[in-house]
Design a protein around this motif. Structure first.
Motif, short mmCIF file in Angstrom:
data_model
loop_
_atom_site.label_atom_id
_atom_site.label_comp_id
_atom_site.label_asym_id
_atom_site.label_seq_id
_atom_site.Cartn_x
_atom_site.Cartn_y
_atom_site.Cartn_z
N HIS A 104 -0.71 8.43 -5.71
CA HIS A 104 0.17 8.31 -4.50
C HIS A 104 0.21 6.88 -3.91
O HIS A 104 1.46 6.59 -3.43
N MET A 105 -0.88 6.48 -3.94
CA MET A 105 -0.97 5.09 -3.33
C MET A 105 0.04 3.89 -4.38
O MET A 105 0.71 3.10 -3.82
N PHE A 106 0.12 4.12 -5.69
CA PHE A 106 0.64 3.38 -6.58
C PHE A 106 2.13 3.57 -6.29
O PHE A 106 3.14 2.83 -6.37
N ASP A 107 2.69 4.84 -5.90
CA ASP A 107 3.93 5.15 -5.72
C ASP A 107 4.32 4.68 -4.26
O ASP A 107 5.52 4.24 -4.05
N TYR A 108 3.25 4.63 -3.09
CA TYR A 108 3.82 3.74 -1.82
C TYR A 108 3.87 2.39 -2.02
O TYR A 108 4.70 2.04 -1.39
N CYS A 109 3.09 1.82 -3.00
CA CYS A 109 2.76 0.30 -2.87
C CYS A 109 4.00 -0.14 -3.94
O CYS A 109 4.70 -1.02 -3.55
N ASN A 110 4.00 0.40 -5.11
CA ASN A 110 4.94 -0.08 -6.02
C ASN A 110 6.19 0.42 -6.05
O ASN A 110 7.31 -0.04 -6.47
N ASN A 111 6.37 1.79 -5.82
CA ASN A 111 7.86 2.58 -5.69
C ASN A 111 8.34 2.57 -4.42
O ASN A 111 9.40 3.17 -4.47
N HIS A 112 7.82 2.14 -3.46
CA HIS A 112 8.08 2.20 -2.07
C HIS A 112 8.45 3.56 -1.42
O HIS A 112 9.49 3.57 -0.96
N LEU A 113 7.98 4.53 -1.84
CA LEU A 113 8.21 6.01 -1.36
C LEU A 113 7.82 6.13 0.17
O LEU A 113 6.62 5.54 0.49
N ASP A 114 8.58 6.65 0.84
CA ASP A 114 8.28 7.04 2.18
C ASP A 114 7.61 8.63 2.14
O ASP A 114 8.73 9.48 2.15
N PHE A 115 6.34 8.88 2.39
CA PHE A 115 5.78 10.12 2.41
C PHE A 115 6.10 11.08 3.59
O PHE A 115 5.99 12.26 3.56
#
Length: 241
Positions: free
Chosen positions: A126-137
């Motif tokens: 999840h942290m990788f997706d937030y940081c690298n893929n810029h997902l908005d949870f």
């Protein structure tokens, strides 16, 4: 914008923060029965949790791989800053707080290194997706995507039935996809006040794209296999140190 178009702010508990009371200065209140059984010893639980976290960081190929991937993405982990052992509601074993960019390991559930390894790997995705893929949870489709990826990469192992009878690879693949969809939907329901039916519809909408994204682990990890070690050794393929 008219008054009819103005929407009131969504309460924080609808984002799942109520499952992690220490996140907002609160404290988890254990039932009297658990306190009498010696389960209200938060400081002891926290020390055990922190010890298991440290051990996983030192020894787990998956945890080391995820930390390497995060570092290469410009999101290097500071253990004291980005990982927190806390007492949580018993319905969860860990979580990721994007507002603080911090992984929570639920110390009341972290009863083994295996559980802690699973939590760290899952939440680091999840942290990788937030940081690298810029997902908005706070976007349910983004949340569904990262939950699909976490379940796909680390939780739903392939069935060994192909070696035990007439099961075909097609059936095995479908069973794996069904497992991923179920786990992802359950994770969404746990932290958002929506029905399982709604969660499954959102998962179905993003599934194909997110299920095919294996970065940064590069493979679906099977239990009782060498996949964890292989994934760690192959990290250089993705440019991770």
């Amino acid at each position: 914008m008219s008054d009819e178009e103005v929407k009131p702010p969504i309460p924080e508990e609808n984002w799942g923060y109520d499952l992690y009371p220490e996140r907002r200065g609160g404290r988890y209140k254990a039932p009297v029965s658990k306190i009498l059984l010696g389960e209200g010893r938060e400081n002891i639980d926290r020390l055990k949790c922190e010890s298991r976290v440290w051990s996983c960081i030192q020894k787990s190929p998956l945890v080391k791989l995820m930390m390497s991937a995060l570092k290469s993405s410009g999101c290097e982990i500071d253990i004291s800053r980005h990982i927190s052992c806390e007492t949580c509601a018993p319905s969860v074993s860990g979580g990721y707080d994007p507002e603080r960019n911090q992984v929570v390991v639920c110390q009341n559930m972290a009863t083994s290194e295996g559980i802690v390894q699973s939590v760290l790997t899952h939440e680091f995705i999840h942290m990788f997706d937030y940081c690298n893929n810029h997902l908005d949870f706070k976007n349910l489709e983004h949340l569904a995507c990262t939950e699909v990826r976490a379940a796909n990469l680390t939780h739903c192992s392939f069935i060994s039935a192909m070696f035990q009878g007439d099961a075909s690879p097609i059936k095995i693949a479908k069973a794996h996809q069904d497992c991923v969809k179920t786990r992802a939907a359950h994770s969404i329901v746990a932290v958002r006040q929506i029905s399982e039916e709604e969660a499954r519809k959102i998962v179905d909408k993003v599934f194909d794209k997110c299920y095919g994204d294996l970065e940064p682990i590069g493979r679906r990890i099977r239990r009782n296999s060498l996949d964890m070690q292989k994934a760690y050794m192959e990290r250089f393929v993705y440019g991770y140190d």
